[in-house]
Design a protein around this motif. Structure first.
Motif, PDB file in Angstrom:
ATOM      1  N   UNK A 109       8.435   2.274  -5.341  1.00  0.00           N
ATOM      2  CA  UNK A 109       7.958   2.209  -6.583  1.00  0.00           C
ATOM      3  C   UNK A 109       8.876   2.863  -7.649  1.00  0.00           C
ATOM      4  N   UNK A 110       9.612   4.068  -7.211  1.00  0.00           N
ATOM      5  CA  UNK A 110      10.590   4.652  -8.195  1.00  0.00           C
ATOM      6  C   UNK A 110      11.664   3.708  -8.520  1.00  0.00           C
ATOM      7  N   UNK A 111      12.036   2.724  -7.695  1.00  0.00           N
ATOM      8  CA  UNK A 111      12.984   1.833  -8.038  1.00  0.00           C
ATOM      9  C   UNK A 111      12.265   0.681  -8.921  1.00  0.00           C
ATOM     10  N   UNK A 112      10.988   0.771  -9.167  1.00  0.00           N
ATOM     11  CA  UNK A 112      10.345  -0.433  -9.991  1.00  0.00           C
ATOM     12  C   UNK A 112       9.605  -1.208  -9.203  1.00  0.00           C
ATOM     13  N   UNK A 113       9.177  -1.053  -7.797  1.00  0.00           N
ATOM     14  CA  UNK A 113       8.564  -2.142  -7.179  1.00  0.00           C
ATOM     15  C   UNK A 113       6.955  -2.038  -7.395  1.00  0.00           C
ATOM     16  N   UNK A 114       6.418  -3.026  -7.306  1.00  0.00           N
ATOM     17  CA  UNK A 114       4.864  -3.258  -7.497  1.00  0.00           C
ATOM     18  C   UNK A 114       4.367  -3.343  -6.282  1.00  0.00           C
ATOM     19  N   UNK A 115       3.791  -2.267  -5.905  1.00  0.00           N
ATOM     20  CA  UNK A 115       2.985  -2.012  -4.619  1.00  0.00           C
ATOM     21  C   UNK A 115       1.668  -1.060  -4.709  1.00  0.00           C
ATOM     22  N   UNK A 116       0.532  -1.813  -4.299  1.00  0.00           N
ATOM     23  CA  UNK A 116      -0.637  -1.019  -4.595  1.00  0.00           C
ATOM     24  C   UNK A 116      -1.266  -0.782  -3.018  1.00  0.00           C
ATOM     25  N   UNK A 117      -2.197   0.387  -2.971  1.00  0.00           N
ATOM     26  CA  UNK A 117      -2.908   0.532  -1.727  1.00  0.00           C
ATOM     27  C   UNK A 117      -4.368  -0.151  -1.904  1.00  0.00           C
ATOM     28  N   UNK A 118      -4.724  -0.917  -0.619  1.00  0.00           N
ATOM     29  CA  UNK A 118      -5.887  -1.423  -0.794  1.00  0.00           C
ATOM     30  C   UNK A 118      -7.023  -0.722  -0.076  1.00  0.00           C
ATOM     31  N   UNK A 119      -6.667   0.291   0.645  1.00  0.00           N
ATOM     32  CA  UNK A 119      -7.887   1.129   1.096  1.00  0.00           C
ATOM     33  C   UNK A 119      -7.250   2.492   0.902  1.00  0.00           C
ATOM     34  N   UNK A 120      -7.031   3.238   2.042  1.00  0.00           N
ATOM     35  CA  UNK A 120      -6.614   4.720   1.930  1.00  0.00           C
ATOM     36  C   UNK A 120      -5.276   4.880   1.289  1.00  0.00           C
ATOM     37  N   UNK A 121      -5.320   5.750   0.117  1.00  0.00           N
ATOM     38  CA  UNK A 121      -4.093   5.917  -0.456  1.00  0.00           C
ATOM     39  C   UNK A 121      -2.865   6.796   0.725  1.00  0.00           C
ATOM     40  N   UNK A 122      -1.683   6.011   0.607  1.00  0.00           N
ATOM     41  CA  UNK A 122      -0.632   6.474   1.368  1.00  0.00           C
ATOM     42  C   UNK A 122      -0.587   5.596   2.662  1.00  0.00           C
ATOM     43  N   UNK A 123      -1.317   4.505   2.993  1.00  0.00           N
ATOM     44  CA  UNK A 123      -1.516   3.925   4.170  1.00  0.00           C
ATOM     45  C   UNK A 123      -1.839   2.467   3.926  1.00  0.00           C
ATOM     46  N   UNK A 124      -1.331   1.709   4.958  1.00  0.00           N
ATOM     47  CA  UNK A 124      -1.649   0.075   4.752  1.00  0.00           C
ATOM     48  C   UNK A 124      -3.251   0.064   4.718  1.00  0.00           C
ATOM     49  N   UNK A 125      -3.670  -1.261   4.340  1.00  0.00           N
ATOM     50  CA  UNK A 125      -2.939  -2.177   3.906  1.00  0.00           C
ATOM     51  C   UNK A 125      -2.471  -1.986   2.381  1.00  0.00           C
ATOM     52  N   UNK A 126      -1.432  -2.991   2.104  1.00  0.00           N
ATOM     53  CA  UNK A 126      -0.532  -2.834   1.072  1.00  0.00           C
ATOM     54  C   UNK A 126      -0.695  -4.210   0.201  1.00  0.00           C
ATOM     55  N   UNK A 127      -0.853  -4.278  -0.877  1.00  0.00           N
ATOM     56  CA  UNK A 127      -0.580  -5.262  -1.736  1.00  0.00           C
ATOM     57  C   UNK A 127       0.638  -5.358  -2.486  1.00  0.00           C
ATOM     58  N   UNK A 128       1.525  -6.235  -2.335  1.00  0.00           N
ATOM     59  CA  UNK A 128       3.063  -6.307  -2.755  1.00  0.00           C
ATOM     60  C   UNK A 128       3.269  -7.504  -3.775  1.00  0.00           C
ATOM     61  N   UNK A 129       3.692  -7.091  -4.846  1.00  0.00           N
ATOM     62  CA  UNK A 129       4.095  -8.406  -5.934  1.00  0.00           C
ATOM     63  C   UNK A 129       5.670  -8.205  -6.068  1.00  0.00           C
TER      64      UNK A 129
END
Length: 417
Positions: A109-129
């Protein structure tokens, strides 16, 4: 497949085996071959983890389930983050959803990636654009998992400005980072590590080439254990080299403590393990017989601990903090299963101490906790006592041919119907 009992009637072990390609090398090379289309691979691991990663790199669905494959989760998180125009959901088993990935996601994310957590913060699953990332510097903690660092190193050549990675705190599992560096250099990427800073330049193209993956040293550890627990042994393993990229090749040094000598056939790329029948362990007056810091090779900790138990010697293994976030909490699992066999075991957050045991309990059932290394580490104990391994097919995660290869060395077992 669940085994009722494993028995090795002969205490003298001989045989020749060819083990599948290194899971660690395969997973790294698969990401690189996806980035550089003219990089061909040979002797790819036939493990579940490598198969999962191969399928994920050619997804047929926007939802990618990597099951228990922690390496795939980390490497693919970075890979898909830089695939501009793609959108995926990375998920896995219930245990995978308990394994942290926040350090890597924060770095991306600090590089600019678009990643969000779908359940628990800090753990998979992830949504990645996936998007085009132009930032070229990043910091992250290197004391939790070397795979976070490697995930960034692998995508670095594809970034327009390359990547400079500053590693914070003490680096764990350094040989795995060095493996990635050497792999990058071998294919033509001029990666460097100076003090705590890794620099990987943008690399648009490499020469067309075929990379041959060495057999897996982590898998070889079980045969070192077999040799150590045998009265005498002469075991030949194919497709190994003395100048290995793999950190677990340190086995050739560690198992000298247990009377196992290693010799290399450089021409034929084979390694030979010899246990002399007249070897006698030299006990000392220290509190423990064997003391090893495995911070650079934690994947062989279970094997070494069980070897010591089978030889009824004490050991203290340190540098094991990463074992708590593996397929299971391996320190707790080791303590639980070794104590079933009559051991006394103390654990902390980063070490395990096994006290000397006078007698081993027989016909004990070992639980594997969805962890391939639990099954394979305890199997050599059959040289000392009949033993049962539950959920034995869990070995497919890294070494599907394990039980067949044990048969070639004379091990016998009965499967539950």
């Amino acid at each position: 497949m669940s085994f009722k009992k494993i028995i090795q009637k002969s205490k003298d072990t001989q045989g020749s085996l060819e083990i599948t390609g290194s899971k660690s090398e395969s997973n790294r090379a698969l990401i690189l071959s996806a980035l550089f289309k003219n990089l061909s691979l040979k002797n790819i691991s036939n493990s579940d983890d490598a198969n999962v990663l191969q399928r994920a790199l050619l997804p047929s669905s926007p939802v990618i389930d990597i099951h228990h494959a922690g390496t795939a989760m980390r490497f693919l998180t970075a890979y898909f983050a830089v695939q501009e125009g793609t959108e995926v959901i990375l998920t896995g088993s219930s245990r995978m959803k308990e394994r942290p990935i926040k350090i890597l996601v924060d770095a991306l994310r600090s590089l600019g990636a678009n990643i969000s957590y779908l359940e628990q913060e800090g753990y998979p699953p992830l949504k990645i654009k996936g998007k085009n990332i132009t930032t070229s510097k990043v910091e992250l903690s290197a004391n939790v998992s070397s795979q976070y660092v490697t995930a960034l190193m692998l995508i670095a050549p594809s970034l327009p400005q390359g990547l400079e990675i500053s590693l914070l705190q003490q680096i764990t599992s350094m040989p795995y980072i060095e493996m990635t560096l050497k792999l990058l250099r071998q294919i033509g990427v001029k990666a460097n590590l100076i003090e705590n800073k890794i620099t990987v330049p943008h690399t648009n193209t490499i020469e067309s080439q075929t990379f041959i993956i060495e057999s897996d040293w982590s898998s070889a550890s079980y045969f070192y254990s077999i040799a150590a627990l045998s009265s005498s042994a002469d075991i030949i393993l194919s497709n190994y080299k003395a100048d290995s990229l793999q950190g677990d090749s340190v086995l050739s040094i560690y198992y000298k403590h247990f009377g196992v000598e290693t010799s290399f056939d450089y021409r034929n790329k084979r390694v030979r393990l010899i246990k002399k029948a007249d070897f006698r362990l030299q006990r000392n007056n220290a509190k423990v017989d064997i003391q090893l810091n495995l911070v650079d090779s934690p994947d062989i900790a279970q094997t070494i601990a069980v070897t010591c138990l089978g030889l009824r010697i004490s050991c203290r293994l340190t540098g094991l903090h990463t074992l708590k976030i593996k397929e299971t909490d391996r320190l707790v699992a080791l303590k639980t299963e070794m104590e079933k066999l009559g051991a006394a075991v103390d654990i902390t957050k980063d070490q395990l101490t096994l006290h000397r045991v006078s007698n081993l309990r027989k016909d004990i059932t070992i639980e594997t906790y969805n962890d391939h290394r639990m099954a394979m580490a305890f199997a050599p104990m059959a040289l000392k006592i009949p033993i049962q391994i539950n959920d034995a097919n869990v070995v497919s995660k890294s070494y599907p041919d394990f039980w067949n290869d044990l048969k070639k060395l004379g091990f016998q077992y009965a499967e539950d119907e």
